[in-house]
Design a protein around this motif. Sequence first.
Motif, PDB file in Angstrom:
ATOM      1  N   PRO A   9       7.695  16.053 -21.317  1.00  0.00           N
ATOM      2  CA  PRO A   9       8.951  15.907 -20.565  1.00  0.00           C
ATOM      3  C   PRO A   9       8.833  14.943 -19.384  1.00  0.00           C
ATOM      4  O   PRO A   9       9.776  14.209 -19.077  1.00  0.00           O
ATOM      5  N   ALA A  10       7.674  14.927 -18.714  1.00  0.00           N
ATOM      6  CA  ALA A  10       7.494  14.028 -17.565  1.00  0.00           C
ATOM      7  C   ALA A  10       7.627  12.576 -17.974  1.00  0.00           C
ATOM      8  O   ALA A  10       8.225  11.759 -17.253  1.00  0.00           O
TER       9      ALA A  10
ATOM     10  N   HIS B 245       1.106  12.535  -9.452  1.00  0.00           N
ATOM     11  CA  HIS B 245       0.279  13.739  -9.398  1.00  0.00           C
ATOM     12  C   HIS B 245       1.093  15.016  -9.186  1.00  0.00           C
ATOM     13  O   HIS B 245       0.531  16.114  -9.182  1.00  0.00           O
ATOM     14  N   ASP B 246       2.403  14.884  -9.001  1.00  0.00           N
ATOM     15  CA  ASP B 246       3.245  16.076  -8.873  1.00  0.00           C
ATOM     16  C   ASP B 246       4.597  15.775  -9.516  1.00  0.00           C
ATOM     17  O   ASP B 246       5.585  15.522  -8.837  1.00  0.00           O
ATOM     18  N   LEU B 247       4.632  15.835 -10.837  1.00  0.00           N
ATOM     19  CA  LEU B 247       5.846  15.494 -11.594  1.00  0.00           C
ATOM     20  C   LEU B 247       6.744  16.716 -11.760  1.00  0.00           C
ATOM     21  O   LEU B 247       7.171  17.058 -12.866  1.00  0.00           O
ATOM     22  N   THR B 248       6.994  17.375 -10.645  1.00  0.00           N
ATOM     23  CA  THR B 248       7.910  18.516 -10.614  1.00  0.00           C
ATOM     24  C   THR B 248       9.134  18.130  -9.769  1.00  0.00           C
ATOM     25  O   THR B 248       9.155  17.069  -9.138  1.00  0.00           O
ATOM     26  N   LEU B 249      10.132  19.015  -9.770  1.00  0.00           N
ATOM     27  CA  LEU B 249      11.302  18.757  -8.934  1.00  0.00           C
ATOM     28  C   LEU B 249      10.904  18.673  -7.466  1.00  0.00           C
ATOM     29  O   LEU B 249      11.406  17.815  -6.721  1.00  0.00           O
ATOM     30  N   LYS B 250       9.983  19.528  -7.048  1.00  0.00           N
ATOM     31  CA  LYS B 250       9.493  19.502  -5.671  1.00  0.00           C
ATOM     32  C   LYS B 250       8.822  18.162  -5.364  1.00  0.00           C
ATOM     33  O   LYS B 250       9.066  17.548  -4.321  1.00  0.00           O
ATOM     34  N   GLY B 251       7.980  17.708  -6.287  1.00  0.00           N
ATOM     35  CA  GLY B 251       7.303  16.428  -6.096  1.00  0.00           C
ATOM     36  C   GLY B 251       8.278  15.271  -6.053  1.00  0.00           C
ATOM     37  O   GLY B 251       8.094  14.313  -5.280  1.00  0.00           O
ATOM     38  N   LEU B 252       9.322  15.351  -6.878  1.00  0.00           N
ATOM     39  CA  LEU B 252      10.335  14.287  -6.900  1.00  0.00           C
ATOM     40  C   LEU B 252      11.084  14.225  -5.578  1.00  0.00           C
ATOM     41  O   LEU B 252      11.299  13.143  -5.021  1.00  0.00           O
ATOM     42  N   VAL B 253      11.492  15.397  -5.053  1.00  0.00           N
ATOM     43  CA  VAL B 253      12.236  15.436  -3.787  1.00  0.00           C
ATOM     44  C   VAL B 253      11.369  14.927  -2.641  1.00  0.00           C
ATOM     45  O   VAL B 253      11.824  14.134  -1.805  1.00  0.00           O
ATOM     46  N   GLU B 254      10.125  15.358  -2.594  1.00  0.00           N
ATOM     47  CA  GLU B 254       9.225  14.919  -1.523  1.00  0.00           C
ATOM     48  C   GLU B 254       8.953  13.424  -1.609  1.00  0.00           C
ATOM     49  O   GLU B 254       8.965  12.719  -0.581  1.00  0.00           O
TER      50      GLU B 254
ATOM     51  N   PHE C  93       0.829  -1.208   0.000  1.00  0.00           N
ATOM     52  CA  PHE C  93       0.000   0.000   0.000  1.00  0.00           C
ATOM     53  C   PHE C  93       0.865   1.260   0.000  1.00  0.00           C
ATOM     54  O   PHE C  93       0.602   2.221  -0.719  1.00  0.00           O
ATOM     55  N   ALA C  94       1.930   1.249   0.806  1.00  0.00           N
ATOM     56  CA  ALA C  94       2.808   2.424   0.894  1.00  0.00           C
ATOM     57  C   ALA C  94       3.470   2.730  -0.440  1.00  0.00           C
ATOM     58  O   ALA C  94       3.549   3.897  -0.851  1.00  0.00           O
ATOM     59  N   ILE C  95       3.947   1.700  -1.124  1.00  0.00           N
ATOM     60  CA  ILE C  95       4.588   1.896  -2.431  1.00  0.00           C
ATOM     61  C   ILE C  95       3.581   2.469  -3.429  1.00  0.00           C
ATOM     62  O   ILE C  95       3.900   3.365  -4.227  1.00  0.00           O
ATOM     63  N   THR C  96       2.348   1.971  -3.391  1.00  0.00           N
ATOM     64  CA  THR C  96       1.301   2.495  -4.273  1.00  0.00           C
ATOM     65  C   THR C  96       1.047   3.967  -3.990  1.00  0.00           C
ATOM     66  O   THR C  96       0.895   4.782  -4.916  1.00  0.00           O
ATOM     67  N   GLN C  97       1.008   4.330  -2.714  1.00  0.00           N
ATOM     68  CA  GLN C  97       0.774   5.722  -2.331  1.00  0.00           C
ATOM     69  C   GLN C  97       1.884   6.640  -2.840  1.00  0.00           C
ATOM     70  O   GLN C  97       1.620   7.743  -3.339  1.00  0.00           O
ATOM     71  N   ILE C  98       3.109   6.201  -2.716  1.00  0.00           N
ATOM     72  CA  ILE C  98       4.242   7.024  -3.175  1.00  0.00           C
ATOM     73  C   ILE C  98       4.229   7.157  -4.694  1.00  0.00           C
ATOM     74  O   ILE C  98       4.497   8.232  -5.246  1.00  0.00           O
TER      75      ILE C  98
ATOM     76  N   ILE D 161       0.518   9.513   3.565  1.00  0.00           N
ATOM     77  CA  ILE D 161       1.531   9.875   2.566  1.00  0.00           C
ATOM     78  C   ILE D 161       1.061  10.946   1.581  1.00  0.00           C
ATOM     79  O   ILE D 161       1.801  11.912   1.321  1.00  0.00           O
ATOM     80  N   PRO D 162      -0.151  10.846   1.002  1.00  0.00           N
ATOM     81  CA  PRO D 162      -0.548  11.846   0.003  1.00  0.00           C
ATOM     82  C   PRO D 162      -0.543  13.283   0.527  1.00  0.00           C
ATOM     83  O   PRO D 162      -0.318  14.219  -0.242  1.00  0.00           O
TER      84      PRO D 162
END
Length: 394
Positions: A314-315, A46-55, A35-40, A102-103
């Motif tokens: 690009p994503a 849903h946030d394919l930005t650098l910020k989303g990647l870092v988080e 479940f955790a892997i699915t959530q991540i 997680i979300p």
Amino acid sequence: MAFLGAIRDYSRKKNTRDSAKVDFVELFFDLVFVFAITQISHLLLHDLTLKGLVESALLLAAIWWVWVYTTWVTNWMDPATPPVRAMLFVLMLAGLVLSTSIPTAFGERGLVFAIAFVFMQLGRSLFMLWAVRQHNPSNFRNFLRITIWLAISGIFWISGGLADPEHRIFFWGAALAIELGGPAFGFRTFGLGSSTTADWDINGEHMAERAALFIIIALGESILVSGATFAEQQWNLISFSAFLTTFVASVAMWLIYFNVGQSAAHHKIAATDDPGRIARIAYTYIHVLLVAGIIVVAVSDELILAHPSGHTEPAAIWTSIGGTALYLVGNLLFKFYVAGRPPLSHIAGLALCGLLAAFSGHLSPLLLGALTSLILIIVTIWELKGRRKEPHHA
């Protein structure tokens, strides 16, 4: 009294045939992390930005750290004993709370995530202190050091949960740095010294099997994403081709890990006199790169299946090529550590990823996915042929 008596034979029986077997309760515990892997994966999608990647990367590292610490504990402790099973069930409940938050971990449920994480980390270590206090002085000191390190990192986790969302990443980054640095520094603590890998007397076969099972969990997420997304598409030749491409990529990733790397590492850690040293690097640290690569590829699978034709965003490019490259890097480091030399097939695969990135903007998503899958197939075949020419390598 019966409960206290059960702990007297808490440890796994070393050097016996059954000592390496994974208990069913450990597999049950792993369901939380499916479940955790699915959530991540969904968080990153849903946030394919650098910020989303870092988080997403930070949360994945935290989830992996909870799981791998628990794996170390169940390597020492026998899950068949009632106290250890009870501990795992409590961790499962906390893990579900952790996973569901997680979300919005970097939003309204940051404190919930932090409390659940600290509870799991500190609670498990305190349980170990209680369990080994009269039976294993060396491990008692080891977990006393670990508990102190986790208590310090816990301050930063809770502080981050209380902080404004825009500042949370700094607190949690510091907390994670403390936790990741602990094993590398032997949990060096003032007045208590530091632990050595010789103190971490584990069953290497069990550790290898548990890590392999987590790779299957991550690959299962990739399969799940492909199947669920394909089921919602209009079925035609293009959509089926995209689905086939994602499936082939999953199979190739399985082959790259299990055909050579996993078996070689399994034999090495089972035969060594210092399994804790191998487990610390190969399984505790390196394996999270493999899981991260699989998750990023799963995100690219969903993007390609949703829009297989037309212009490639690009994503889709960075998740497809970047995820493939990250998975190859993880395998390269894993096999380099085990065999003492990097596999040439993986270096070639990374070079091909770099070449593909140079003209990926001119490809359709379907063709991009097909080419990254082809790279994984080339690596698989190359490595297998190379191993057949060197039968003396296990």
